[in-house]
Design an enzyme around this catalytic site. Sequence first.
Site, mmCIF file in Angstrom:
data_model
loop_
_atom_site.group_PDB
_atom_site.id
_atom_site.type_symbol
_atom_site.label_atom_id
_atom_site.label_comp_id
_atom_site.label_asym_id
_atom_site.label_seq_id
_atom_site.Cartn_x
_atom_site.Cartn_y
_atom_site.Cartn_z
ATOM 1 N N ASP A 177 69.405 70.476 56.738
ATOM 2 C CA ASP A 177 69.687 69.543 55.644
ATOM 3 C C ASP A 177 71.077 69.747 55.046
ATOM 4 O O ASP A 177 71.831 68.794 54.875
ATOM 5 C CB ASP A 177 68.629 69.684 54.539
ATOM 6 N N GLY A 186 42.023 60.739 52.271
ATOM 7 C CA GLY A 186 41.933 61.836 51.299
ATOM 8 C C GLY A 186 40.644 62.577 51.547
ATOM 9 O O GLY A 186 39.739 62.059 52.198
ATOM 10 N N CYS A 245 41.082 54.975 55.869
ATOM 11 C CA CYS A 245 40.100 56.039 55.659
ATOM 12 C C CYS A 245 39.633 56.068 54.196
ATOM 13 O O CYS A 245 38.983 55.124 53.756
ATOM 14 C CB CYS A 245 40.673 57.379 56.123
ATOM 15 N N TYR A 246 39.991 57.099 53.422
ATOM 16 C CA TYR A 246 39.574 57.113 52.014
ATOM 17 C C TYR A 246 40.069 55.855 51.301
ATOM 18 O O TYR A 246 39.364 55.263 50.480
ATOM 19 C CB TYR A 246 40.124 58.370 51.315
ATOM 20 N N GLU A 289 47.926 55.578 62.069
ATOM 21 C CA GLU A 289 49.254 56.216 62.040
ATOM 22 C C GLU A 289 49.416 57.322 63.089
ATOM 23 O O GLU A 289 50.525 57.749 63.363
ATOM 24 C CB GLU A 289 49.535 56.780 60.637
ATOM 25 N N HIS A 319 42.456 56.123 61.771
ATOM 26 C CA HIS A 319 43.844 56.426 61.385
ATOM 27 C C HIS A 319 44.828 55.756 62.345
ATOM 28 O O HIS A 319 45.117 56.298 63.416
ATOM 29 C CB HIS A 319 44.057 57.950 61.393
ATOM 30 N N LYS A 327 62.761 64.285 57.613
ATOM 31 C CA LYS A 327 63.489 65.251 58.447
ATOM 32 C C LYS A 327 63.991 64.633 59.758
ATOM 33 O O LYS A 327 65.119 64.880 60.172
ATOM 34 C CB LYS A 327 62.560 66.429 58.765
#
Length: 508
Positions: free
Chosen positions: A227, A55, A82-83, A171, A169, A366
């Site tokens: 979608d 964040g 992180c945050y 990810e 990070h 998505k």
Amino acid sequence: MKNQTVIVLDFGGQYKELIARRVRECGVYSVILPGNSPLERIRALDPIGIITTGGPMSVYKPDSPRCDKALFEMGVPILGICYGFQLMSYTLGGRVESCTVSEYGQTDMVCDPGSAFFAGFAQNQTVLMSHTDRVTAVPEGFVATAHTADCPVAAMENPAKKLFGVQFHPEVIHTEDGVKMIRQFLYSVCGAAGDYSMDDYIDRQVKAIREQVGSDKVLLALSGGVDSSVCAALLSKAIPNQLVCVFVDHGFMRKNEGDEIEAIFSKRDLQFIRVNAEERYLNKLAGVSDPETKRKIIGNEFVEIFQEEAKKLNDVKYLAQGTIYPDVIESGTDKASTIKSHHNVGGLPETMDFKGVIEPLRGLFKDEVRRVGRQLGLPRFLVERQPFPGPGLAVRVMGELTKEKLDILRDADAIFREEVDRLRKRPNQYFAVLTNARSVGVMGDERTYDYVLALRAVITDDFMTCEYAPLSHRLLSRVSRRITNEVKGVNRVTYDITAKPPATVEWE
Ligand code: XMP
């Protein structure tokens, strides 16, 4: 049967969706909740693990987002990123301070392969750092398990309590072993069974839709976007001949798009209604040049047409929508949830009287929706399609709309997309815009006074910000030559090199 669940607690970082997707890619179902969610809400999901996100704030500032200290005493394994890592440290009595040297980008890190989190990993790691605060003392019961040149605590852990924190990070792909680290946390610490897979998603949804709907009919507003198209394909598999798709062709689709959508869906086991409303829209929009007014008129008109069609179908009992997970994630740490009003085609009227709403893609990201679409046999061009605004080319023809301007744009846009489609690595979105400006040119011996066309191609992760794509001059000049030669009405082509902000992706 309920899947094991990992909760991603969002503290405002830009990577919350990426973290949740990584967890799913590792075979574990994930949901995103606001960082300040009450513990009861968290407990109700019975998570096997929690990941707290990054964040933009500083944990020691009074207005920064916090969490209940009891979160760390629930006995549920937690990975703070992180945050989220700094918050864990700060809340449990460690020290967090501003960095003397901020770290941004790929960074060399030394970790302790003897630690629970890094067990089996090489000591030297390349990780993505992006921070201006750092942990300078770990809380009691924790040990530091990694450091970099400028960050004394790049990771910490209290394995007995199953609490872990990393400054970097994991990810993002720039952290080379990041996904493996997440996997290790999920499987070795949280005891994941890997019970989430997209393989049986279609079968499960087909069963659920049949149970919910019985023999009733279902109505879907089909825009032709990814979608709603995948939703239509899924429903037509589940309840063949009980589905009615209404496709309102407002006349602002790209070249041949309306016919392509009709060709694909009229082959399936569903009732396909195409409402050709081009003239109706152009009449409504005659003389209107303000972008917001244009958008409003288009949205309202859609609702009216859709209602008119629904009225004609008095045996329809359910409304289906292609809502997907990013549409329903509550944003940031705000108490009030900001749920983006769906849909591509503009909000549907609440007054419409249905027994229920069916949203079979509601839990999917998505890329998962695209995968379902491919498995259902939808053509690649439809499933991979780039975002396209609900009001279509109406917001890409500047100012007042005319059929002539729309046709010019359709032809020019098709050429630009055709050329960019040949690239191996394509921008995330690319299209043409017909400006309101005319310029003087010369073709043969003739003076011309024609439209100025703009090309837009952007690179972005999330469409909230973007950079212009550095397309090659060779490509740009080929496109310019082709458009000015092949499209009557354009004598000048420009390339939009503005980022968002300050611009937006679309021009209106
Ligand atoms: P902007 O122009 O706001 O666009 O930077 C960000 C992304 O959103 C798309 N966009 C829309 N999508 N309905 C949609 O479904 C809309 O009205 C709409 N307007 C913009 C845009 O194409 C870009 O991908």
